[in-house]
Write a protein that holds these residues in place. Structure first.
Motif, PDB file in Angstrom:
ATOM      1  N   GLN A 152      55.213  61.590  17.301  1.00 58.41           N
ATOM      2  CA  GLN A 152      54.673  60.726  18.349  1.00 58.41           C
ATOM      3  C   GLN A 152      53.704  59.741  17.684  1.00 58.41           C
ATOM      4  O   GLN A 152      52.995  60.096  16.739  1.00 58.41           O
ATOM      5  N   VAL A 153      53.665  58.520  18.196  1.00 56.41           N
ATOM      6  CA  VAL A 153      52.758  57.509  17.645  1.00 56.41           C
ATOM      7  C   VAL A 153      51.738  57.131  18.724  1.00 56.41           C
ATOM      8  O   VAL A 153      52.113  56.824  19.854  1.00 56.41           O
ATOM      9  N   HIS A 154      50.468  57.189  18.353  1.00 59.96           N
ATOM     10  CA  HIS A 154      49.379  56.816  19.261  1.00 59.96           C
ATOM     11  C   HIS A 154      48.449  55.857  18.517  1.00 59.96           C
ATOM     12  O   HIS A 154      48.203  56.040  17.325  1.00 59.96           O
ATOM     13  N   GLN A 155      47.911  54.894  19.231  1.00 51.20           N
ATOM     14  CA  GLN A 155      46.832  54.106  18.638  1.00 51.20           C
ATOM     15  C   GLN A 155      45.594  54.970  18.634  1.00 51.20           C
ATOM     16  O   GLN A 155      45.261  55.597  19.642  1.00 51.20           O
ATOM     17  N   ALA A 156      44.917  55.017  17.485  1.00 50.87           N
ATOM     18  CA  ALA A 156      43.749  55.880  17.367  1.00 50.87           C
ATOM     19  C   ALA A 156      42.589  55.121  16.744  1.00 50.87           C
ATOM     20  O   ALA A 156      42.771  54.271  15.875  1.00 50.87           O
ATOM     21  N   LEU A 157      41.405  55.481  17.197  1.00 50.75           N
ATOM     22  CA  LEU A 157      40.171  54.907  16.666  1.00 50.75           C
ATOM     23  C   LEU A 157      39.742  55.731  15.458  1.00 50.75           C
ATOM     24  O   LEU A 157      39.804  56.958  15.472  1.00 50.75           O
ATOM     25  N   LEU A 158      39.312  55.051  14.398  1.00 50.47           N
ATOM     26  CA  LEU A 158      38.757  55.768  13.259  1.00 50.47           C
ATOM     27  C   LEU A 158      37.545  55.026  12.728  1.00 50.47           C
ATOM     28  O   LEU A 158      37.350  53.846  12.999  1.00 50.47           O
ATOM     29  N   TYR A 159      36.719  55.770  11.993  1.00 50.28           N
ATOM     30  CA  TYR A 159      35.504  55.229  11.388  1.00 50.28           C
ATOM     31  C   TYR A 159      35.669  55.225   9.877  1.00 50.28           C
ATOM     32  O   TYR A 159      36.123  56.211   9.294  1.00 50.28           O
ATOM     33  N   ILE A 160      35.292  54.095   9.252  1.00 51.45           N
ATOM     34  CA  ILE A 160      35.442  53.934   7.804  1.00 51.45           C
ATOM     35  C   ILE A 160      34.135  53.394   7.231  1.00 51.45           C
ATOM     36  O   ILE A 160      33.568  52.434   7.752  1.00 51.45           O
ATOM     37  N   ALA A 161      33.682  53.990   6.121  1.00 50.37           N
ATOM     38  CA  ALA A 161      32.533  53.445   5.389  1.00 50.37           C
ATOM     39  C   ALA A 161      33.051  52.375   4.438  1.00 50.37           C
ATOM     40  O   ALA A 161      34.037  52.581   3.736  1.00 50.37           O
ATOM     41  N   THR A 162      32.400  51.244   4.422  1.00 49.04           N
ATOM     42  CA  THR A 162      32.863  50.145   3.581  1.00 49.04           C
ATOM     43  C   THR A 162      32.008  50.021   2.320  1.00 49.04           C
ATOM     44  O   THR A 162      30.868  50.478   2.289  1.00 49.04           O
ATOM     45  N   PRO A 163      32.549  49.390   1.265  1.00 45.89           N
ATOM     46  CA  PRO A 163      31.798  49.256   0.012  1.00 45.89           C
ATOM     47  C   PRO A 163      30.493  48.474   0.135  1.00 45.89           C
ATOM     48  O   PRO A 163      29.619  48.613  -0.719  1.00 45.89           O
TER      49      PRO A 163
END
Length: 194
Positions: free
Chosen positions: A114-125
């Motif tokens: 199944q494919v869902h749009q999901a929110l994620l958090y990323i630390a950037t350089p």
């Protein structure tokens, strides 16, 4: 971009966890699914001077680095109704304020395709706590010797490795497992020094 801007008007949202969220979401959700996102690799390149470290001895936690050939396995949590706002308010403190993460929407593919749009958090350089690459031995030492207000950094590493072995046994994660081996090799020496 702020998570609230990305999901304005939605009454249902998937949130993808690839670090401590896989074992400790700490927010109410309707259901969860194990699966993966494409185009990112998980790396212990982000410093933590609160949850798993201190200003003097920052710990290391995972973030995602763009890599078109990579996939990252984790857990997506579906939140609905009032859970959407409650979970975002909680995660804004846990991830964005304390951890310096940005948020994005990506496609999450569950184990049953199944494919869902999901929110994620990323630390950037460009985050001041972003530490970048180091050898497994250097990262393992930093993790084995750091602790913060949420607990020992080694617990974070071991719980993430346990999740991968238990929930994604078919997935090889050499970065994670080489750091785990390096950190565990140090434990007898660190215990002997006390």
């Amino acid at each position: 971009m702020k998570p609230q801007d990305l999901i304005a008007g939605k009454t249902s949202l998937w949130i993808f966890g690839y670090g401590s969220l896989v074992w400790k979401p700490d927010f109410k959700y309707r259901r969860s699914q194990v699966g993966y996102i494409e185009g990112y690799k998980r790396r212990f390149w982000h410093g933590d001077n609160f949850h798993r470290g201190s200003d003097d001895m920052p710990g290391r936690v995972v973030t995602l680095i763009e890599d078109h050939d990579a996939t990252t396995w984790g857990v997506a949590f579906e939140v609905t109704g009032s859970q959407v706002e409650e979970s975002l308010n909680y995660l804004n403190v846990r991830e964005a304020v304390r951890g310096g993460y940005v948020s994005k929407l990506v496609d999450f593919i569950s184990e049953d395709d199944q494919v869902h749009q999901a929110l994620l958090y990323i630390a950037t350089p460009d985050n001041p706590l972003f530490l970048g690459p180091a050898s497994p031995e250097e990262i393992g030492y930093q993790i084995a010797t750091s602790q913060g207000k949420t607990g020992h950094n080694l617990e974070y590493l071991l719980r993430l490795a346990e999740f991968m072995r238990r929930s994604c046994p078919h997935v090889d994660d050499p970065h994670l497992f080489s750091i785990e081996a390096a950190a565990l090799a140090l434990v007898p020496y660190l215990l002997g020094s006390n």
